[in-house]
Motif scaffolding. Structure first.
Motif, PDB file in Angstrom:
ATOM      1  N   GLU B 405       0.822  -1.203   0.000  1.00 45.32           N
ATOM      2  CA  GLU B 405       0.000   0.000   0.000  1.00 45.32           C
ATOM      3  C   GLU B 405       0.859   1.258   0.000  1.00 45.32           C
ATOM      4  O   GLU B 405       0.574   2.226  -0.702  1.00 45.32           O
ATOM      5  CB  GLU B 405      -0.930  -0.016   1.206  1.00 45.32           C
ATOM      6  N   HIS B 406       1.926   1.205   0.803  1.00 43.14           N
ATOM      7  CA  HIS B 406       2.810   2.350   0.897  1.00 43.14           C
ATOM      8  C   HIS B 406       3.414   2.668  -0.472  1.00 43.14           C
ATOM      9  O   HIS B 406       3.391   3.815  -0.935  1.00 43.14           O
ATOM     10  CB  HIS B 406       3.915   2.056   1.921  1.00 43.14           C
ATOM     11  N   LEU B 409       0.872   4.093  -2.899  1.00 45.65           N
ATOM     12  CA  LEU B 409       0.537   5.497  -2.633  1.00 45.65           C
ATOM     13  C   LEU B 409       1.659   6.433  -3.078  1.00 45.65           C
ATOM     14  O   LEU B 409       1.406   7.511  -3.616  1.00 45.65           O
ATOM     15  CB  LEU B 409       0.240   5.701  -1.141  1.00 45.65           C
ATOM     16  N   LEU B 410       2.912   5.984  -2.842  1.00 44.00           N
ATOM     17  CA  LEU B 410       4.053   6.795  -3.305  1.00 44.00           C
ATOM     18  C   LEU B 410       3.981   6.996  -4.807  1.00 44.00           C
ATOM     19  O   LEU B 410       4.169   8.108  -5.318  1.00 44.00           O
ATOM     20  CB  LEU B 410       5.374   6.102  -2.941  1.00 44.00           C
ATOM     21  N   ARG B 412       1.356   6.854  -6.651  1.00 38.81           N
ATOM     22  CA  ARG B 412       0.213   7.682  -6.985  1.00 38.81           C
ATOM     23  C   ARG B 412       0.535   9.153  -6.752  1.00 38.81           C
ATOM     24  O   ARG B 412       0.176  10.017  -7.548  1.00 38.81           O
ATOM     25  CB  ARG B 412      -0.958   7.266  -6.088  1.00 38.81           C
ATOM     26  N   ALA B 413       1.206   9.437  -5.643  1.00 36.74           N
ATOM     27  CA  ALA B 413       1.510  10.834  -5.318  1.00 36.74           C
ATOM     28  C   ALA B 413       2.591  11.396  -6.234  1.00 36.74           C
ATOM     29  O   ALA B 413       2.529  12.547  -6.652  1.00 36.74           O
ATOM     30  CB  ALA B 413       1.946  10.945  -3.861  1.00 36.74           C
ATOM     31  N   ALA B 416       1.828  11.260 -10.779  1.00 35.84           N
ATOM     32  CA  ALA B 416       0.995  12.203 -11.522  1.00 35.84           C
ATOM     33  C   ALA B 416       1.468  13.649 -11.380  1.00 35.84           C
ATOM     34  O   ALA B 416       0.878  14.552 -11.942  1.00 35.84           O
ATOM     35  CB  ALA B 416      -0.458  12.090 -11.040  1.00 35.84           C
TER      36      ALA B 416
END
Lengths: 202, 417
Positions: B405-406, B409-410, B412-413, B416
């Motif tokens: 998950e970590h 998310l990295l 994703r952040a 983009a």
């Protein structure tokens, strides 16, 4: 929910039933930027929201961070102020005699400590015109490091979800946020989220 | 346009309601109709209706509700229960399947009457001077009025209604429908009793949840002679329950119903939810609690060992529970943890909790505080059933970090940006 717009977020009061306002996960750097506060409805009990720059209304927050300082203030009306630090900045929290339970909890905690705070954000303007967002504590408890890290992930996910929803859809809150925070670039919050995540070591 | 026919019809209706024919001025009715239609451009059917209502009011006769169609035209017509709509004047034969104690002295009798097509709630006004009907009896009811009360059709027996007993006893069994198909009014279901809650009112005999393959619904039984509690875990066929609506949610009132216990079991459908979030509030009444020891009661006692029904109970039974709000950032679940889940989550067993309470000046409050400090603000995963906006957790565990998950998310952040 992010696409659901105002009606859903405002709870189901229109049908007469009560729905508790969810506690938003938000980083300190974003909460600090809030400048717009509004009220839904004219009722005495209608909730007050701050509008988050990422485009969602917020009546309650859940934050986890390090309580670095606390201070007792006032003689007749005692209240406590505290600073809770997350990877992006500082939350200002306070608990007064209207939150006796929260005040007792805060009074007992020795700094520094990882704390989980549930509270209501409110926006103040100082006499010299600066804005201050503080969190009126409903409850504050000591937690472990893992909870803090879970929260960073949770807050990151929530922030990214809000950014994506605001970029994609046109919920009334997202539109209002674009008006109110025209000078803020959403990319700043994406960067903030990345930096916060990068501080988590697995 | 000639209004004499309509005027004739209206006056006949009034006579039917027990009015003296000489008291009705047909000319006046005609004038009124004419005025409405010709001067005010009202539809003739609407004019007839409004004059009928006006006259009925004058003569003190109950009238049809405002939502109905042309009132009164169907008074002679036989109408099955299923076809009755608010505003209808009806004549039919039905069986009184349930009688309730009238809620007000203005009401002589109230209950449920049914025919082979369906069932409807009824009220007999005290002013109607109608013969008493008895439960289980068949009656021919002429010229009763259907109106609406709280959005539910209701049959009114007024002074113009005639009631005649039907002597032969006919077989009648209602159509049993699925729980998810229930609508406000009357319904019959075959369902399993899933849960029983603490009665929230002195007059309440039992409340809880029942369900079938299609869904679940809250039920309540009020205290009345001859009413018995349902057994949790058993299957019942329930005839003629009142379906009420409150705040958009349906509930079953079984006080009007006949419940027959059956063998067998039903696989009750889902309602299963999994919630990940944080406890943002722990409600009073959590922690170590005392329960009423009376068989089948099990209510939580007050600090003074007082049970709302069985009064002082010094020989209470201890139990653990946590009531609180579980918040995932998007919505909050009103959550209830039973003893097993509380023990697993807090690591405080019932025995340990009793020890704490007995050896501490704060007593049971100390257990509440310790549990609150362990649970509040921490990430948990709760699995359970959601009923009536409340999450009844079967199991709860602490959430752990998940590596994937970590990284996701990295990406994703960063990706983009």
């Amino acid at each position: 929910m992010s696409g659901g717009g105002a009606g859903q977020q405002g709870g189901r009061r229109d049908s007469g039933s009560f729905e508790r306002e969810p506690a938003r996960r938000i980083f300190a750097s974003e909460l600090r930027e809030c400048r717009y506060q509004f009220r839904e409805g004219d009722d005495e009990k209608s909730p007050t929201f701050v509008l988050l720059p990422t485009g969602e209304r917020c009546n309650r927050v859940f934050v986890v961070g390090t309580l670095t300082e606390k201070q007792r203030q006032g003689d007749q009306n005692i209240f406590y102020r505290g600073r809770v630090v997350d990877p992006t900045g500082t939350f200002f929290v306070m608990a007064g005699s209207y939150q006796p339970e929260a005040m007792q909890q805060l009074a007992r905690i020795e700094t520094p400590a990882f704390v989980a705070v549930i509270g209501k954000p409110s926006l103040y303007q100082t006499p010299d015109g600066a804005y201050l967002v503080s969190v009126r504590v409903e409850s504050i408890t000591i937690v472990d490091k893992e909870t803090r890290e879970l929260w960073i992930l949770d807050a990151a996910k929530a922030t990214l979800d809000r950014l994506d929803a605001a970029a994609g859809g046109a919920s009334p809150d997202a539109v209002k946020a674009k008006e109110q925070y025209a000078t803020l670039d959403p990319a700043v919050f994406r960067k903030m989220t990345y930096d916060a995540l990068a501080q988590v070591k697995i | 346009m000639d209004f004499s026919e309509t005027a004739e019809r209206i006056s006949r209706k009034m006579v039917q309601k027990g009015q003296d024919a000489s008291a009705i001025d047909r000319k006046k009715i005609e004038t009124k109709l004419k005025r409405l239609v010709e001067e005010f451009g009202v539809q003739p059917s609407e004019a007839e209706r409004s004059v009928t209502n006006e006259l009925a009011k004058e003569l003190n006769i109950p009238v049809a509700g405002t939502g109905g169609s042309a009132g009164g035209t169907g008074a002679r017509e036989e109408k099955p229960v299923a076809a009755m709509a608010p505003g209808d004047w009806v004549t039919f034969e039905g069986k009184v399947v349930s009688l309730l104690s009238p809620p007000s002295p203005a009401i002589a009798q109230s209950g449920i009457i049914a025919d082979t097509t369906g069932a409807i709630r009824f009220v007999v006004w005290a002013k109607a001077n109608a013969p008493k009907m008895s439960e289980g009896g068949w009656y021919r009811i002429e010229s009763a009025v259907v109106d609406e009360f709280k959005g539910i059709p209701n049959l009114k027996v007024h002074s113009g209604t005639t009631i005649k007993p039907v002597l032969e006893d006919r077989a009648l069994s209602p159509a049993v429908i699925r729980v998810s198909d229930l609508k406000p009014g009357i319904g019959s279901v075959r369902a399993k009793v899933l849960q029983e809650w603490e009665p929230s009112h002195d007059r309440m005999l039992q409340s809880g949840v029942l369900g079938d393959e299609s869904g679940t619904i809250k039920f309540v039984i009020w205290k009345e002679a001859g009413k018995e509690k349902l057994e949790v875990g058993s299957v019942y066929t329930i005839w003629y329950a009142s379906v009420d609506e409150f705040n958009g949610r349906l509930s079953l009132n079984l006080s009007t119903a006949t419940a027959m216990k059956e063998d067998g079991d039903i696989a009750v459908s889902g309602g299963d939810v999994e919630a990940r979030g944080v406890f943002v509030h722990i409600a009073p009444g959590s922690g170590l609690i005392k329960r009423c020891p009376v068989e089948g009661c099990n209510r939580a006692l007050s600090r003074q060992n007082y049970c709302p029904v069985h009064e002082i109970q010094p020989k209470f039974v201890y139990d653990l529970r946590i009531k609180g709000w579980l918040d995932d950032g998007k919505r909050t679940y009103n959550t209830l943890l039973q003893r097993d889940a509380v023990e697993a989550l807090t690591g405080i067993t019932l025995d340990a909790a009793i020890q704490i309470a007995e050896n501490n000046p704060l007593g049971m409050d100390e257990v509440f505080l310790q549990m609150r400090d362990k649970v509040l603000g921490r990430y948990v995963l709760c699995r359970g059933r959601e009923i009536d906006n409340r999450l009844l957790a079967r199991s709860c565990e602490w959430m752990k970090m998940e590596n994937g998950e970590h990284a996701a998310l990295l990406n994703r952040a960063g990706g983009a940006a």
